[in-house]
Write a protein that holds these residues in place. Structure first.
Motif, PDB file in Angstrom:
ATOM      1  N   HIS A 153      -0.064   7.310  -6.562  1.00 56.21           N
ATOM      2  CA  HIS A 153      -0.576   8.197  -7.598  1.00 56.21           C
ATOM      3  C   HIS A 153       0.502   9.100  -8.190  1.00 56.21           C
ATOM      4  O   HIS A 153       0.205   9.958  -9.029  1.00 56.21           O
ATOM      5  CB  HIS A 153      -1.695   9.073  -7.012  1.00 56.21           C
ATOM      6  CG  HIS A 153      -2.639   8.319  -6.131  1.00 56.21           C
ATOM      7  ND1 HIS A 153      -3.418   7.283  -6.602  1.00 56.21           N
ATOM      8  CD2 HIS A 153      -2.904   8.403  -4.795  1.00 56.21           C
ATOM      9  CE1 HIS A 153      -4.133   6.787  -5.602  1.00 56.21           C
ATOM     10  NE2 HIS A 153      -3.834   7.443  -4.491  1.00 56.21           N
ATOM     11  N   ILE A 208      -6.867   0.570   1.411  1.00 54.15           N
ATOM     12  CA  ILE A 208      -7.904   0.423   2.433  1.00 54.15           C
ATOM     13  C   ILE A 208      -9.227   0.991   1.889  1.00 54.15           C
ATOM     14  O   ILE A 208     -10.280   0.365   1.999  1.00 54.15           O
ATOM     15  CB  ILE A 208      -7.464   1.174   3.710  1.00 54.15           C
ATOM     16  CG1 ILE A 208      -6.182   0.533   4.254  1.00 54.15           C
ATOM     17  CG2 ILE A 208      -8.569   1.188   4.750  1.00 54.15           C
ATOM     18  CD1 ILE A 208      -5.402   1.422   5.210  1.00 54.15           C
ATOM     19  N   SER A 209      -9.144   2.168   1.316  1.00 54.84           N
ATOM     20  CA  SER A 209     -10.348   2.813   0.767  1.00 54.84           C
ATOM     21  C   SER A 209     -10.530   2.424  -0.695  1.00 54.84           C
ATOM     22  O   SER A 209      -9.598   1.944  -1.350  1.00 54.84           O
ATOM     23  CB  SER A 209     -10.215   4.339   0.895  1.00 54.84           C
ATOM     24  OG  SER A 209      -9.124   4.807   0.111  1.00 54.84           O
ATOM     25  N   ASN A 267       0.891  -1.157   0.000  1.00 51.40           N
ATOM     26  CA  ASN A 267       0.000   0.000   0.000  1.00 51.40           C
ATOM     27  C   ASN A 267       0.926   1.203   0.000  1.00 51.40           C
ATOM     28  O   ASN A 267       1.455   1.592   1.045  1.00 51.40           O
ATOM     29  CB  ASN A 267      -0.915   0.012   1.224  1.00 51.40           C
ATOM     30  CG  ASN A 267      -1.892   1.180   1.176  1.00 51.40           C
ATOM     31  OD1 ASN A 267      -1.754   2.085   0.362  1.00 51.40           O
ATOM     32  ND2 ASN A 267      -2.874   1.154   2.066  1.00 51.40           N
TER      33      ASN A 267
HETATM   34  C1  DQA Z   1      -4.681   4.725   0.355  1.00 52.34           C
HETATM   35  C2  DQA Z   1      -5.362   5.625  -0.681  1.00 52.34           C
HETATM   36  C3  DQA Z   1      -4.430   6.721  -1.132  1.00 52.34           C
HETATM   37  O1  DQA Z   1      -5.063   7.542  -2.099  1.00 52.34           O
HETATM   38  C4  DQA Z   1      -4.034   7.588   0.051  1.00 52.34           C
HETATM   39  O2  DQA Z   1      -3.107   8.571  -0.348  1.00 52.34           O
HETATM   40  C5  DQA Z   1      -3.520   6.798   1.198  1.00 52.34           C
HETATM   41  C6  DQA Z   1      -4.170   5.541   1.537  1.00 52.34           C
HETATM   42  C7  DQA Z   1      -5.642   3.647   0.903  1.00 52.34           C
HETATM   43  O3  DQA Z   1      -5.146   2.692   1.489  1.00 52.34           O
HETATM   44  O4  DQA Z   1      -6.859   3.772   0.775  1.00 52.34           O
HETATM   45  O5  DQA Z   1      -2.635   7.227   1.925  1.00 52.34           O
HETATM   46  O6  DQA Z   1      -3.605   4.052  -0.264  1.00 52.34           O
END
Ligand code: DQA
Length: 139
Positions: A77, A98-99, A71
Motif C-alpha cells: 500500500h 492472506i486477508s 505478498n
Molecule cells: C496482507 C494485507 C496487508 O494489508 C497487511 O499489511 C499485511 C498482510 C495480507 O496478506 O493479507 O501485512 O498483505
C-alpha cells in the motif's frame, strides 16, 4: 518450474500475529506442506522486513525465474519502489494476500503493485499462495 515466494514485513509473525485475520499456522509449516504437495514446482521462499532487501531479491531472480509470488504486506500500500522493481524485471509476478484487503480498512484498498502484476489473489487465507502456484503449474 522455479517459483519464488517473497513475503514482506511482519509475515515472519504468521501463526502468532493477529490470528483472527491471518490464522494460527506459521509460514514455515505452511511452506513445507506446499513443497510436499508440489514437488515439481521447485518452490523457494524469501522473507524480509526490509523494502530494499525485497527489491534486491526481485532484481536477483527476476530475469531467470519462472514465477514470483509476492505478498508485500504493508509495502503493498506504500511502495512505488517495489512496484518499479516488479515492472523492471521479466519474470511473471502474482500478488497475493492472506486477508481480503478490500473488506478491511480503506488504506488497504490501494495497491501500488497490482497494475504491474499478472493478477491478484486475496482473501483465501494461506490458500492464496497455493492458488498462485496452481496458476503457474497450469501455464
Ligand atoms: C496482507 C494485507 C496487508 O494489508 C497487511 O499489511 C499485511 C498482510 C495480507 O496478506 O493479507 O501485512 O498483505
Amino acid at each position: 518450474m522455479n517459483i519464488l515466494i517473497i513475503n514482506g514485513p511482519n509475515l515472519n509473525l504468521l501463526g502468532k500475529r493477529e490470528k483472527k485475520i491471518y490464522g494460527d499456522q506459521s509460514f514455515d509449516d505452511y511452506f513445507s506442506l506446499l513443497q510436499s504437495k508440489y514437488p515439481k514446482a521447485n518452490l523457494n521462499y524469501f522473507q524480509s522486513n526490509s523494502e530494499s532487501e525485497i527489491i534486491d531479491k526481485i532484481h536477483e531472480v527476476g530475469f531467470d525465474i519462472d514465477g514470483i509470488i509476492i505478498n508485500a504486506g504493508a509495502f503493498t500500500h506504500t511502495s512505488v519502489a517495489i512496484r518499479d522493481a516488479i515492472a523492471g524485471v521479466t519474470s511473471t509476478v502474482i500478488e497475493v494476500h492472506i486477508s481480503n484487503v478490500h473488506a478491511r480498512e480503506s488504506f488497504r484498498h490501494k495497491s501500488y503493485l497490482s497494475a504491474v502484476c499478472k493478477g491478484v489473489i486475496a482473501g483465501f487465507g494461506l490458500d492464496s499462495y497455493r492458488l498462485a502456484v496452481e496458476h503457474y503449474l497450469s501455464i
